[in-house]
Structure formats: C-alpha cells, structure tokens
Design a protein around this motif. Structure first.
Motif, mmCIF file in Angstrom:
data_model
loop_
_atom_site.group_PDB
_atom_site.id
_atom_site.type_symbol
_atom_site.label_atom_id
_atom_site.label_comp_id
_atom_site.label_asym_id
_atom_site.label_seq_id
_atom_site.Cartn_x
_atom_site.Cartn_y
_atom_site.Cartn_z
ATOM 1 N N ASN A 594 0.672 -1.407 0.446
ATOM 2 C CA ASN A 594 -0.039 0.015 -0.004
ATOM 3 C C ASN A 594 0.707 1.193 0.164
ATOM 4 O O ASN A 594 2.086 0.993 1.016
ATOM 5 N N ALA A 595 0.792 2.049 -0.874
ATOM 6 C CA ALA A 595 1.480 3.519 -0.762
ATOM 7 C C ALA A 595 0.043 4.829 -1.183
ATOM 8 O O ALA A 595 -0.704 4.676 -1.413
ATOM 9 N N TYR A 596 0.828 5.645 -0.287
ATOM 10 C CA TYR A 596 0.001 7.508 -0.400
ATOM 11 C C TYR A 596 1.068 8.486 -1.344
ATOM 12 O O TYR A 596 2.170 8.790 -0.500
ATOM 13 N N LEU A 597 0.761 8.641 -1.803
ATOM 14 C CA LEU A 597 1.020 9.799 -2.477
ATOM 15 C C LEU A 597 0.310 10.873 -1.976
ATOM 16 O O LEU A 597 -0.587 11.234 -2.623
ATOM 17 N N ASP A 598 1.705 12.135 -1.593
ATOM 18 C CA ASP A 598 0.957 13.387 -0.900
ATOM 19 C C ASP A 598 0.884 13.900 -2.162
ATOM 20 O O ASP A 598 1.250 14.261 -2.953
ATOM 21 N N ASP A 599 0.193 15.247 -1.407
ATOM 22 C CA ASP A 599 0.316 16.049 -1.998
ATOM 23 C C ASP A 599 2.148 16.941 -3.077
ATOM 24 O O ASP A 599 1.637 17.193 -3.754
ATOM 25 N N ARG A 600 2.831 16.616 -1.679
ATOM 26 C CA ARG A 600 4.666 17.486 -2.312
ATOM 27 C C ARG A 600 4.712 16.530 -2.946
ATOM 28 O O ARG A 600 4.712 17.130 -4.157
ATOM 29 N N TYR A 601 4.423 14.882 -3.206
ATOM 30 C CA TYR A 601 5.001 13.827 -4.610
ATOM 31 C C TYR A 601 4.252 14.802 -5.763
ATOM 32 O O TYR A 601 4.561 14.917 -7.128
ATOM 33 N N ALA A 602 2.944 14.819 -5.421
ATOM 34 C CA ALA A 602 1.870 15.433 -6.504
ATOM 35 C C ALA A 602 1.811 16.373 -7.632
ATOM 36 O O ALA A 602 2.374 16.517 -8.456
ATOM 37 N N GLN A 603 2.830 17.685 -6.863
ATOM 38 C CA GLN A 603 3.345 18.679 -7.282
ATOM 39 C C GLN A 603 4.745 18.686 -8.012
ATOM 40 O O GLN A 603 4.394 19.217 -9.356
ATOM 41 N N ASN A 604 5.786 17.587 -7.525
ATOM 42 C CA ASN A 604 6.578 17.501 -7.692
ATOM 43 C C ASN A 604 6.552 16.545 -9.854
ATOM 44 O O ASN A 604 7.531 16.101 -9.681
ATOM 45 N N ASP A 607 1.307 14.483 -14.172
ATOM 46 C CA ASP A 607 -0.173 14.030 -14.436
ATOM 47 C C ASP A 607 -0.553 13.081 -12.757
ATOM 48 O O ASP A 607 -1.051 11.456 -13.029
ATOM 49 N N VAL A 608 -0.041 13.114 -11.293
ATOM 50 C CA VAL A 608 -0.822 12.497 -10.411
ATOM 51 C C VAL A 608 -2.070 13.199 -9.623
ATOM 52 O O VAL A 608 -1.121 14.145 -9.418
ATOM 53 N N GLU A 609 -2.419 12.247 -8.868
ATOM 54 C CA GLU A 609 -3.191 13.029 -8.109
ATOM 55 C C GLU A 609 -2.824 12.666 -7.020
ATOM 56 O O GLU A 609 -2.605 10.730 -6.747
ATOM 57 N N PRO A 610 -2.821 12.962 -5.637
ATOM 58 C CA PRO A 610 -2.425 12.737 -4.676
ATOM 59 C C PRO A 610 -3.972 11.651 -3.698
ATOM 60 O O PRO A 610 -5.162 12.157 -4.533
ATOM 61 N N GLY A 611 -3.586 10.294 -3.221
ATOM 62 C CA GLY A 611 -4.394 10.145 -2.721
ATOM 63 C C GLY A 611 -3.466 8.149 -2.457
ATOM 64 O O GLY A 611 -2.422 8.063 -1.906
#
Length: 965
Positions: A594-604, A607-611
């Motif tokens: 399981n993984a969580y991509l946060d807002d900071r990762y998505a900003q960098n 085409d990635v949505e955090p979640g």
C-alpha cells in the motif's frame, strides 16, 4: 540603601519579616493581604487568623468611637488623595488570646501603593506601640515637659525611620513590579498569595490573588503537577526549576484555554530559625521564544528538504567561511562524506588553475560581507572536472552580524561548451553557418519526431479500426478454410503460419491502442496479491530457471479497480524486460504494498493525483539504464534491443495502460546496479469482484436467431459464415437503420451482434436501446476495432455493455455468443415472448426492486449479480442500518434478508420496515431451517442456504407478482 547592598527581592521579603516594627498590608476594601511577624506579635494573633479578613472584622471597633472614626478617616484619606497619612497617637483596644480586651495606644502611618493605572492598589500600615510612653506620661505629670520631650524625640526618630524604610520599600517594590519576569511570594503550606507582581498577574489573567491559597486562586492549573511541585518544595526545602514547561491557562472567565511555555524556579523561604515559611516563585514566559525556536526549526527543515530536492549543489558555511554542510547532490558528485572535517577538503576538488581566484574571491566576500560569485571547475568522484557557477549570500542576525553563508553550485558545463562553440563559430562564417544549419536540422528532426508521435497517437484508433476489419476477414476465412483442408498437413501448416501472422498483427494493433490510451478497459475490483500468486508459474516458466524470483506482498493489501488482463500483460512485459536486462541470469523481485502519494509528491510529478494507491514494483539486478536511455524509456518504438528483438512498444503499452487506469508509473535505474519499475494503481474501497473465466470450454453453437449488423461487406460475410457454420440462423443488415427495420418486422431474434462505428443517421448504441425497448429479452453484443465511440467513455466500457474486440477468433466469437444466450435462457422468457412485437402503447414490464440485506460480502455480491442478470434492480446492504437508510423514501418491492445480521435480527428489521411499508413481502435467506417468531407472519417465505439462484428468483417473481395483481 538596600540597592547599594545588592539585596534581592528574596532579601526584601526576609527583611519585611525581620523588621521589629509591625507592618500590615490591606487592599482598597481594607482586607488584610499580608503582615510581618512583628505585627502578629503586637496584635497577639496568627497569620492564618488574619489573612483574607477585613481589618475591622479582625479588630472590631465602634465606627462612632473616637479611635474608630480616626482610623477609618485616615484610610479614606489615603484612598482619596493617594498621599501618605500619619496618626501620631490613637487609642485602640486589642483582644488578648483569652478573649479579654487590652487598651493600647499606637502611632500609625498609612502609605498608599499605586498600580500602573495610578489608583491605590494596596495600603501599607506601619504601626508603633506607644502604650508605655503614654502610660509613663500619665504617671509622672510633674515631669511632663521632660517626658513630652522624650516622646516627641522618639516619635520623630520613629517617623524618620518609617519614612526612610517606606521610601526604600517603595523603591524595591517598584523594582519588583517592573521586573520583566513574573514573581510571587506564597506563604504557608497552603501557598497563600502574599504578593505578586504585574507580570505574574498578566500571565494568569487575574488580579484577585492576594490572600488566597494557590489552589483556590488558580483552579485552572489543577491536575498539571504544579500544586504538587509546590508541596514538594515546601516539604523538602529543595528548590525546583524547569525550562520550557507547558502550562494550560484560562486567562479570564470567558477566555479559551491556551498553552504557555515557562522557565521558572520555586525557591523555599526560611525564617530566622531556618524553618520554611513560604515559597518564592520567579520565572519568565518563554512562549514567544519557544514558538520562534519551533518556527526556526521548521524553517531549517524546509530548507534542508528544499536543498535536498534541488538538482543543484547546495551548501552552507560558517561566518568564518568554513564549509559545514552540503546536500546529497553535492556529496554524490564530489564523493565527500557529510562530516564538517571532510567537507573542508572541498578546496582539494577545485581545479588548480581556478584555486587562486576562488580563494581570493571567497576571502574578499568573507571580509566585506558582499555576495560571493565566481566560476570554477570541480572534480567529480570519477576524476572528471565540470564547470560550476558558485554563488553565496550571507545570513545576518538582528544586529546585522553575519552568522552563516548559504551557497549553491550550478552546473554550467553545457553553457561553457556552448560558449566555447560560439567562440569557435566566430572564427569563420562558413563554420558558423554549418553549425547553425546542423542545429536547425536537429531541431527540425526533433519536431518531426514529436509530430510523428502525436499523429500516431491521434490516428491509432482509426488505423486499428481498419486494420482490425482486414484482420477479421483474413482470420475468419482462414478458420473456415481450415475445415476444408483438414487432413492436408502441408496446407494446415501454411494455414497455421497465416493465422500466427494475423495474431501478431492483432497484438500490434492492440499495442498501438494501448500506448495511445485508446484500448477499451473492463476494470474489475482486484486484489493484486492474489493475481500475482496465480501468475507465479507463468512468470517462472517465461524467465527460466537461471533467474531467482522473490515475491513480497505487504500485509493488509488494498484492492484496486483495474483491467485484470492488462495487469497480467504489464507484469509479464516488465518481467521479460528484466530478464533481457539480466542476460537471463540474476534476481527478480516483485513487490506489492500500500502507498500514499501526498500533495508534495503530486506537485513534483506529472499527471499524478494525491491519494491512496496499490504499488506494484518489479526490480532486477541487471545492467541498468544510463540517464539518456532512462529519459526515453516510455517513448513509443524506442528500444535498446537489437533489430528484430523488440518493437519498442512494451514499456509504452504499460505506461498507456497505467495512465488510462488513473495510476502513476516511474522508473529508477542505476548503471551496473539494476532497475526498479513502480506502478501505482488507485485504491478501491469496494469488495473484490469474482472473476469468471469464459475463455475455456468446448466451442458450441446453437439454433437461435442472430441479427448481424456490419457496414463492412467482407467482415459481414465472414461473420455470417462463421455463425452459420455454428448452426445459428443468421439475419444481416448493412447499417443500424436496416437492422432496426428487421427488428420491427416481428422476426424472432435472440441476439443482436452489431458493429459500433457505422455510417447512417442511427448510431449502434441507439439501435441497441431501441431493440431492448421492443424486445426486452434480446441480448446485445457489440464489436469494434476502435474504442473512442458511444459505448466507451473515459477508456472504459459503459456498465452492462458486452464488447468483442476485432479481430476475433472463431472460438472466441462462439464462446461469447453462447455465454450471452445461455444467460438469457437462465433468466427465462418475458411474458411477451421473443416473437411478439409489443404495441406502441405498451412498454417493458417494470423491473422488480429488491432490497438485499446480507452481511457476508461474497454472498451478497454473487446473489446481487445473479438477480441483476434476471432483470431485477438490486439495492445492496451489509447491515440493518444500511438497509433502513436505503428504504427511506425509496420504492422497494421485496426484502431479501439474512436473519443473523451484525446489528439487528432480520425479523426485527422487517418489523421496522413494515412500520412505513406495511405490505412489504420478505424472503428470509438463512442457514436455519426455521425463523423463530415468524409464525403466522404474512407475505413471508423462507429460502435456506445454500440456495439455488433460480429458485430464489422464482420465489421473488411469485411474491411480487401476487402483490402487483
């Protein structure tokens, strides 16, 4: 006097108690809030008996008596004028311990103590017992003049001492009040407030502390340990200090609680005999300092994070110019460790030709405080030099002193090379023109390549449509021809080769659709751990025995909504790429978690949505990829394999599938170490779907009637031939309008097989809808080689749509049609029958609305699927609460419920529902042979587990039919 001796506030308190003259302090209401030991001795009272009492309550006097009026008038005068008032002599009786009254004579001075607002905050009464002098004067009248003189002389001396002591006390009290820290004096084992300065009162938000025990004065700090610490200090005599202690205060009756941070000390106070008599409290409110420190720490963390994420070198140096920190990019480049001692060796990495200029410039910046700016060559860990632009700025404190330098090194190697090239270009015009022309040609080539890839992506759907139609004609005729050539081995080999080539062409078309994100997805809720385990044998067989495979599945793995076949293809594709990178020998690791991509990762990332995501990682120990290859890894048709060994569409297909599924993919690779590909697929909160494999089993036909609607004549003819050979009765139409005319003619039709993209005014989706309206029992199967159409939205099939992608094999077509017809047969014919054409005024019978309440998810999902296949509308609920919420305001025809639900008995659920739906029928689906309490219950039936779905559906129709009739 006391200031010159260096006495502190603690000494002043001690001095107050040791003074031989009686002192008492009262507030504006004349309540006694403090007194010294001499006062207690003169009045023959105890401190506990006097603190907090009015002075006239403790020492009663008649307000109309002479001494009563004198004392009250003096207090009133001080409160009104805010000036010192003297009473040279006043008779005032004092109660003895035995209760009898003793007449005493006093000389009193009342001194006002003013607050910050200029009003009288306290009154200091200094009293001198002059009873003996007065009695002596009364006893010797013949020497009255001498006694009078002595009394006056003594009174003057006492008054002078009182004035001097008052002035010194006022000075020390001013220091006490103006002290920047908070201070208070607590008396006795109950810690009664005797005095507190303005800073203390401001800290606690109260002004009514004097004379009260600390537990009564500050009830809001109860339970935080401070009362217990005061008790400990008073009991043991050991001082206690704290730094940064947190206290929760309510600084006002209506104020919200707030946290403050304090540095403080509890110091025990002792009398002349060494006995502990109180506690001195002194400290500072360091809340702002603590917040500033936290903010500074957060700022430092942000700087560290930012510095580590930058590709440039980032470093810091002391005010003297010594390097003390470098980010990971700089250490990776230089090979230096992080310790300051090793970082100081950075000068050894500077090119010897640049060292003098660098040292001189840096020394000048350190001396003047000007920004540092220079260019230099730095040696990397491999021994090569690259050009860098080194810049640094000073960080100054509030006084303007430099406390640190922050600098960066920016790689300007390419700029330097460009400058060098420009210098060379300046030598001759011809060379400049040639270089410019070559650069232009390269730019045009990049542009052409980009336009080419864009065109391929835009045209992939159209190409696949035409290509798949051609392949359908070819494969269909080859399969029909195979029957005629049965027994001819040479011909059968040639047919097999031709079919193999057609299959490769179909795969190529599928790959084109995949990287263009135009493949039709049929996503299911899956647990990837189960899917990977089921593929283990296939992967091991594909990679060979020389490759060791490790599979790691994290605990509590989430479900994901994804197309199963595409996941299998992607995993197999990545495994085969890894095998080639390891040259057939090494270790392959498949990891799920399981993984969580946060807002900071998505900003960098792109085409990635955090979640929340389910992560699938494939790692190998192969040769790895250099940066220039890694940057093009997902480009279509890019491959490092020898010619003929790969199409360059493998990773592109994986990339397109992941993006089309709403996921994310990245690659990490190091030359000589290996490669890791991580796929992130969105988490699904739904229960896992049960997948049915319809690809196996024998190929069978039937005698039902099928209407084929296809605009391509060759495809239409071969499809008709394949279906006729399978025994079906086949009708055909060239477009949707012709197909609708056949349907409305009344000819019995069991299945509509229609292309999606056709010319004409009527779309295939509208044809299917109209066919369903006229013949509710008809099955519809779409076919297409193109995916951007009326039944595919967002890359996914619309709910309830069946699609057979072109080109399709004879066996695939046969199994798909047989499956749909068998499903229709299990549902049973409608009341109209397949051959009856309904009138224009009649419509399809209303769907039965079933509320299914079952806490076992697998039973609930499978039962709902079957009932929906029977044409019913199913509302699912896992608990009685969910069922009650679902039925609220909704039209439900029947309740199907388990008896043993987690939050309520199924019989109780029915009774609750019949409060608002009294005629609601129910079927108890349970493993019990009897439902206690249901005896005599109307409109209720029992189906025992395991139950037959046909029986359940028939019971539902019977009960709802009775109600509707």
């Amino acid at each position: 006097m006391f200031r010159r001796t260096g006495l502190s506030g603690l000494d002043l308190d001690h001095l107050f108690n040791l003074s031989p003259n009686p002192y008492v302090i009262v507030d504006p209401q004349l309540v006694m809030v403090g007194m010294n030991d001499a006062y207690l001795a003169a009045t023959m009272q105890t401190r506990e008996a006097l603190l907090g009492r009015g002075i006239f309550d403790a020492f009663p006097s008649d307000p109309d008596s002479g001494h009563g009026r004198m004392l009250r008038q003096s207090f009133a005068k001080v409160l009104q004028t805010r000036q010192v008032d003297h009473l040279p002599i006043i008779p005032y009786p004092i109660a003895k311990p035995d209760g009898s009254m003793e007449e005493r004579f006093w000389s009193a001075t009342h001194t006002p103590i003013l607050g910050e607002d200029g009003q009288v905050r306290l009154i200091l009464q200094h009293t001198v017992d002059v009873t003996e002098l007065h009695m002596l004067r009364q006893a010797a009248p013949q020497n009255a003049w001498k006694i009078e003189t002595d009394v006056l002389r003594r009174a003057d001396a006492v008054q002078g001492e009182n004035l001097a002591l008052g002035r010194e006390r006022e000075y020390l009290r001013g220091l006490f009040e103006q002290a920047p820290g908070f201070m208070a004096v607590l008396r006795g084992p109950t810690h009664v407030f005797e005095i507190a300065n303005a800073a203390y009162l401001a800290l606690v938000g109260r002004s009514d502390l004097i004379g009260k025990p600390v537990r009564e004065a500050l009830p809001d700090i109860s339970g935080q340990g401070f009362f217990e610490l005061l008790d400990q200090v008073y009991r043991t005599g050991q001082p206690y200090s704290a730094h940064g202690a947190i206290v929760s205060l309510q600084r006002g009756p209506d104020a919200e609680r707030e946290n403050r941070f304090l540095d403080f000390i509890y110091q025990p106070l002792r009398d002349g005999s060494g006995e502990i008599i109180g506690t001195f409290v002194q400290g500072h409110d360091v809340t702002d300092l603590k917040r500033a420190q936290d903010a500074a720490s957060e700022s430092e963390n942000r700087f560290q994070t930012l510095a580590q994420s930058l590709p440039n070198h980032v470093w810091t140096a002391t005010a003297e110019g010594t390097l003390d920190w470098a980010n990971l990019a700089m250490r990776d480049y230089s090979g230096l460790p992080e310790t300051p001692e090793e970082l100081s060796r950075i000068r050894d990495l500077v090119h010897h030709d640049d060292l003098s200029v660098v040292a001189t410039t840096w020394a000048a910046s350190i001396k003047t405080g000007d920004a540092y700016h220079t260019e230099m060559r730095l040696r990397c860990r491999e021994g090569n030099y690259r050009w860098f632009l080194s810049r640094a700025v000073p960080i100054r404190n509030a006084r303007g002193d430099i406390v640190r330098w922050v600098g960066t090194n920016t790689d300007i190697e390419e700029q330097k090379k460009t400058v060098s090239r420009l210098e060379n270009l300046a030598n001759t015009l011809e060379t400049r023109v040639e270089e410019r022309t070559a650069e232009l040609l390269r730019t045009q080539e990049v542009l052409r390549q980009s336009q080419k890839m864009e065109a391929i992506g835009n045209l992939a759907g159209g190409i696949a449509h035409d290509f798949n139609n051609l392949l359908q004609v070819i494969t269909g005729n080859l399969q029909l021809l195979a029957k005629d050539l049965a027994g001819n081995e040479a011909a059968e080999r040639r047919l097999s080769s031709a079919l193999s080539g057609a299959s490769r062409g179909a795969r190529l078309a599928s790959q084109l659709l995949s990287f263009g994100r135009r493949q039709p997805l049929a996503p299911k809720v899956l647990n990837l751990g189960r899917l990977v385990r089921e593929m283990d044998h296939l992967i091991r067989r594909s990679l060979g025995e020389a490759i060791e495979i490790d599979t790691i599945v994290g605990g509590g793995l989430w479900n994901t909504l994804v197309d199963p076949s595409n996941v299998e293809n992607a995993l197999l594709n990545l495994a085969i790429n890894a095998r080639d990178a390891m040259d057939g020998r090494g270790r392959l690791t498949i990891e799920l978690g399981n993984a969580y991509l946060d807002d900071r990762y998505a900003q960098n990332a792109f085409d990635v949505e955090p979640g929340q995501y389910v992560m699938l990682a494939v790692s190998d120990t192969g040769c790895g990829m250099p940066p220039e290859v890694l940057s093009r890894a997902f480009d279509p048709f890019f491959t490092t394999k020898p010619e003929g060994k790969g199409t360059g569409l493998g990773l592109s297909m994986v990339y397109g599938f992941v993006k089309q599924s709403g996921g994310h993919i990245n690659i990490y690779s190091e030359v000589g170490s290996g490669t890791t590909v991580r796929i992130y697929l969105p988490r699904s909160m739904d229960a896992e779907d049960m997948l049915a494999d319809d690809s196996g089993g024998p190929v069978t036909g039937g005698t039902e009637t099928i209407l084929v609607v296809e605009d391509d004549e060759a495809v239409r003819d071969i499809t008709v031939s394949l279906l006729s050979e399978l025994g079906y009765k086949v009708l055909k139409a060239r477009d949707a309008d012709s197909g609708l005319a056949i349907i409305e003619s009344g000819v019995p039709i069991d299945l509509l097989f229609t292309d999606v993209v056709m010319p004409g005014r009527l779309k295939s989706s509208e044809l299917a809808r109209k066919a369903k309206e006229r013949r509710p029992d008809i099955e519809v199967l779409f076919t297409s080689g193109y995916t951007e159409n009326s039944i595919v939205h967002g890359g996914r099939l619309d709910p309830g749509v069946n699609l057979l992608s072109k080109p399709y094999a004879r066996e695939t077509l046969a199994r798909k049609i047989r499956m749909l017809l068998d499903k229709a047969r299990l549902r049973g014919p409608s009341s109209d029958g397949a051959t009856t054409v309904p009138s224009a005024s009649s419509g399809p019978p209303p769907s039965i609305r079933v509320l299914l309440c079952e806490d076992e998810a697998l039973i609930r999902i499978s039962t709902a699927d079957y009932l929906q296949d029977f044409g019913m509308t199913v509302v699912e609920a896992g608990t009685a609460r969910e069922a009650l919420e679902a039925v609220d305001g909704a039209a439900i025809d029947i309740l199907v419920t388990d008896v043993h639900l987690p939050d309520m008995n199924g019989l109780d659920l029915l009774r609750r529902m019949r409060d608002t739906h009294p005629d609601l029928p129910v079927i108890f689906a349970t493993g019990d042979m009897h439902v206690p309490g249901s005896e005599g219950l109307a409109k209720a039936k029992l189906v025992t587990k395991p139950y037959d779905y046909d029986v359940l559906a028939r019971r539902i129709r019977e009960m709802v039919g009775d109600i509707r009739r």
